[in-house]
Scaffold this motif. Structure first.
Motif, mmCIF file in Angstrom:
data_model
loop_
_atom_site.group_PDB
_atom_site.id
_atom_site.type_symbol
_atom_site.label_atom_id
_atom_site.label_comp_id
_atom_site.label_asym_id
_atom_site.label_seq_id
_atom_site.Cartn_x
_atom_site.Cartn_y
_atom_site.Cartn_z
ATOM 1 N N GLY A 167 0.838 -1.205 0.000
ATOM 2 C CA GLY A 167 0.000 0.000 0.000
ATOM 3 C C GLY A 167 0.869 1.250 0.000
ATOM 4 N N VAL A 168 1.913 1.245 0.825
ATOM 5 C CA VAL A 168 2.803 2.413 0.926
ATOM 6 C C VAL A 168 3.556 2.597 -0.397
ATOM 7 C CG1 VAL A 168 4.762 3.417 2.164
ATOM 8 C CG2 VAL A 168 3.086 2.047 3.397
ATOM 9 N N ALA A 169 4.061 1.488 -0.965
ATOM 10 C CA ALA A 169 4.810 1.575 -2.229
ATOM 11 C C ALA A 169 3.906 2.148 -3.319
ATOM 12 C CB ALA A 169 5.334 0.198 -2.611
ATOM 13 N N LYS A 170 2.660 1.687 -3.361
ATOM 14 C CA LYS A 170 1.729 2.171 -4.407
ATOM 15 C C LYS A 170 1.468 3.663 -4.252
ATOM 16 C CE LYS A 170 -0.618 -1.841 -6.140
ATOM 17 N NZ LYS A 170 -0.078 -2.947 -5.289
ATOM 18 N N GLU A 171 1.271 4.093 -2.994
ATOM 19 C CA GLU A 171 1.035 5.530 -2.748
ATOM 20 C C GLU A 171 2.144 6.384 -3.351
ATOM 21 O OE1 GLU A 171 0.744 6.591 1.456
ATOM 22 O OE2 GLU A 171 -0.864 5.097 1.588
ATOM 23 N N HIS A 172 3.380 5.855 -3.302
ATOM 24 C CA HIS A 172 4.529 6.632 -3.779
ATOM 25 C C HIS A 172 4.948 6.261 -5.198
ATOM 26 C CE1 HIS A 172 4.718 7.327 0.557
ATOM 27 N NE2 HIS A 172 5.325 8.460 0.244
ATOM 28 N N GLY A 173 4.230 5.330 -5.813
ATOM 29 C CA GLY A 173 4.533 4.951 -7.202
ATOM 30 C C GLY A 173 5.889 4.276 -7.368
ATOM 31 N N ILE A 174 6.329 3.559 -6.315
ATOM 32 C CA ILE A 174 7.634 2.877 -6.381
ATOM 33 C C ILE A 174 7.439 1.366 -6.253
ATOM 34 C CG2 ILE A 174 9.073 4.807 -5.549
ATOM 35 C CD1 ILE A 174 8.889 3.550 -2.730
ATOM 36 N N PRO A 175 8.368 0.581 -6.818
ATOM 37 C CA PRO A 175 8.190 -0.877 -6.719
ATOM 38 C C PRO A 175 8.480 -1.437 -5.332
ATOM 39 C CG PRO A 175 10.143 -0.341 -8.053
ATOM 40 C CD PRO A 175 9.488 0.964 -7.701
ATOM 41 N N LEU A 176 7.719 -2.470 -4.982
ATOM 42 C CA LEU A 176 7.994 -3.253 -3.780
ATOM 43 C C LEU A 176 8.696 -4.534 -4.232
ATOM 44 C CD1 LEU A 176 7.633 -3.745 -0.724
ATOM 45 C CD2 LEU A 176 5.460 -4.865 -1.256
ATOM 46 N N ILE A 177 9.926 -4.706 -3.749
ATOM 47 C CA ILE A 177 10.754 -5.843 -4.180
ATOM 48 C C ILE A 177 11.028 -6.720 -2.965
ATOM 49 C CG2 ILE A 177 12.950 -6.529 -5.235
ATOM 50 C CD1 ILE A 177 13.159 -3.622 -6.321
ATOM 51 N N ALA A 178 10.767 -8.024 -3.093
ATOM 52 C CA ALA A 178 11.037 -8.917 -1.953
ATOM 53 C C ALA A 178 11.958 -10.050 -2.363
ATOM 54 C CB ALA A 178 9.736 -9.490 -1.405
ATOM 55 N N ASP A 179 12.923 -10.321 -1.505
ATOM 56 C CA ASP A 179 13.716 -11.541 -1.616
ATOM 57 C C ASP A 179 12.893 -12.619 -0.914
ATOM 58 O OD1 ASP A 179 15.361 -13.705 -1.070
ATOM 59 O OD2 ASP A 179 17.149 -12.488 -0.735
ATOM 60 N N THR A 180 12.310 -13.517 -1.712
ATOM 61 C CA THR A 180 11.399 -14.529 -1.149
ATOM 62 C C THR A 180 12.040 -15.917 -1.137
ATOM 63 O OG1 THR A 180 10.390 -14.848 -3.323
ATOM 64 C CG2 THR A 180 9.324 -13.266 -1.866
ATOM 65 N N THR A 181 13.364 -15.934 -1.045
ATOM 66 C CA THR A 181 14.107 -17.199 -1.034
ATOM 67 C C THR A 181 13.576 -18.187 0.000
ATOM 68 O OG1 THR A 181 16.089 -16.059 -1.759
ATOM 69 C CG2 THR A 181 16.430 -18.142 -0.618
ATOM 70 N N VAL A 182 13.156 -17.661 1.154
ATOM 71 C CA VAL A 182 12.843 -18.520 2.295
ATOM 72 C C VAL A 182 11.427 -19.120 2.235
ATOM 73 C CG1 VAL A 182 12.531 -18.343 4.804
ATOM 74 C CG2 VAL A 182 14.620 -17.519 3.758
ATOM 75 N N VAL A 183 10.560 -18.580 1.376
ATOM 76 C CA VAL A 183 9.230 -19.188 1.170
ATOM 77 C C VAL A 183 9.053 -19.387 -0.337
ATOM 78 C CG1 VAL A 183 6.776 -19.071 1.665
ATOM 79 C CG2 VAL A 183 8.362 -17.768 3.081
ATOM 80 N N PRO A 184 9.005 -20.611 -0.824
ATOM 81 C CA PRO A 184 8.955 -20.807 -2.270
ATOM 82 C C PRO A 184 7.703 -20.214 -2.919
ATOM 83 C CG PRO A 184 9.114 -22.929 -1.120
ATOM 84 C CD PRO A 184 9.015 -21.875 -0.077
ATOM 85 N N PHE A 185 7.855 -19.831 -4.182
ATOM 86 C CA PHE A 185 6.740 -19.190 -4.903
ATOM 87 C C PHE A 185 5.589 -20.147 -5.190
ATOM 88 C CE2 PHE A 185 10.480 -19.916 -7.588
ATOM 89 C CZ PHE A 185 10.021 -20.968 -8.377
#
Ligand code: PLP
Length: 400
Positions: A167-185
């Protein structure tokens, strides 16, 4: 089809001359063309024909497509390691004068990439508490180019609420990037939780028991300029593309990912529960435990299974040293999500080269042991841990 079916059954684009059922390993560097025009089209991106294996290889493309089918992503790019994927991601997002809002709780090399490497290129790392939305908001300004987090931090095991951060990233028009190594996609829908990009060290769960190094960027297509830079700038100019052999191993790993994750999560939960009541254990970190502070957040984002990483604390650093030395079956090794169970003392190994002040800043405790629970019988794993814990704490409880 469910994700586990897609992980096994996605066909490859063109059949090879023998109709091989498994995608062959195309160990070739260059590709021959019938004429000048098809050659020019390939080199100028007007066709998808491979031209040179630093930037395109059919075995790697097949692996990328499988991940794309599982995740429903716009684009997937494969790299030679998790760090290659993370650096390609951040160099495609940031530029001099920009800042990245992230956390003090990061994998060691990612921490150094943000605070040292990117700093040399004029990018500022603003490390804050990503579980405190007001702190995140206070750190964002017009020069912020992204929010970067790890889905479950290692070894602190903190779980930030990705939906709130989105929500915060969208408000500012910036990407939210996550390293999700620890929980598989295979366990969650990155797009639905609000991620714009996932970076994954496929060395871990995906590779299928520590068979090969690899990394991927999963791109949901919300920031076309960044997508363009990943493919055309980072892959081409940094040269960190995945090798065909690694792609082959990782494609095989994908086929058993869900089964391994289910088994390892079940064993990890059983072991975490038993560790809680093991004499000498001061505390246990596992998001699958009901009384874990991140349990509800983890469950709402990533489901009921807590994964294979468990941490626990012993009374002091010397106990940790004795524990590691006393192990009989569990291996003294780094890495996560191997088929074998592994144990490591992060403060003296992965984070050992950092200063004590930096370790303190990153909340890397001298008393923490990190486990990666493997595919062995959970009772055997626990028995080995228990006997090593007994030996580790014995000198603290002398029998008179
Ligand atoms: N991200 C996390 C969360 C990790 O634990 C690691 C571990 O090595 C990496 C990234 C880096 O991955 P790789 O070793 O494949 O470069």
């Amino acid at each position: 089809m469910k994700k586990e079916s897609r992980a096994i059954n996605s066909p490859y684009q063109r059949r090879d001359v023998y109709d091989a059922l498994q995608m062959p390993v195309y160990h070739t560097l260059a590709y021959e063309f019938d004429d000048a025009d098809t050659m020019a089209d390939a080199f100028c991106g007007r066709s998808d024909a491979p031209d040179y294996s630093r930037v395109l290889n059919p075995t790697v493309t097949h692996f990328e497509q499988r991940v794309r089918e599982i995740t429903d992503a716009y684009e997937v790019s494969a790299f030679s390691s998790g760090m290659a994927a993370i650096s390609a991601m951040l160099f495609s997002t940031a530029s001099a004068g920009k800042n990245i809002v992230s956390s003090r709780h990061l994998f060691g090399n990612t921490f150094l990439l943000l605070t040292q490497t990117l700093k040399r290129f004029g990018v500022e790392a603003r490390l804050c508490d990503l579980t405190d939305i007001e702190d995140v908001k206070a750190n964002i300004d017009s020069d912020t180019c992204c929010i970067f987090l790890e889905s479950v931090t290692n070894p602190q095991m903190e779980v930030a609420d990705v939906r709130l951060l989105s929500g915060v990233a969208k408000e500012h028009g910036i990407p939210l990037i996550a390293d999700t190594t620890v929980v598989p996609f295979t366990q969650f829908d990155g797009r639905e939780t609000g991620l714009d990009f996932q970076v994954v060290s496929t060395t871990k769960y995906v590779s299928g028991g520590a068979t090969s190094l690899g990394g991927i960027i999963i791109d949901y297509g919300n920031f076309p300029a960044v997508s363009q830079l990943i493919k055309k700038d980072s892959v081409f100019n940094f040269g960190g593309y995945m090798t065909p052999h690694a792609a082959y191993m990782q494609t095989l790993g994908l086929e058993t990912l869900k089964v391994r994750y289910d088994r390892q999560s079940g064993s990890a939960l059983e072991i975490a529960r038993r560790l809680v009541s093991t004499p000498g254990v001061v505390k246990v970190g596992y998001p699958g435990l009901e009384d874990n502070p991140w349990h509800e957040t983890f469950k709402s984002l990533y489901g009921d299974q807590g994964g294979a990483m468990v941490t626990f604390d012993l009374p002091d650093a010397e106990c940790c040293r004795r524990f590691i030395n006393a192990l009989r079956m569990v291996h003294r090794a780094t890495n996560l999500f191997d088929n074998r169970s592994l144990a490591i003392h992060p403060a003296s190994t992965i984070f050992g080269p950092l200063s004590p002040e930096t370790r303190q800043y990153m909340d890397i405790a001298d008393t923490t042991i990190r486990l990666s629970i493997g595919l062995e019988d959970p009772g055997d794993i626990y028995d080995d841990l228990r006997q090593a814990i007994e030996k580790a704490v014995e000198p603290l409880n002398p029998v008179c």
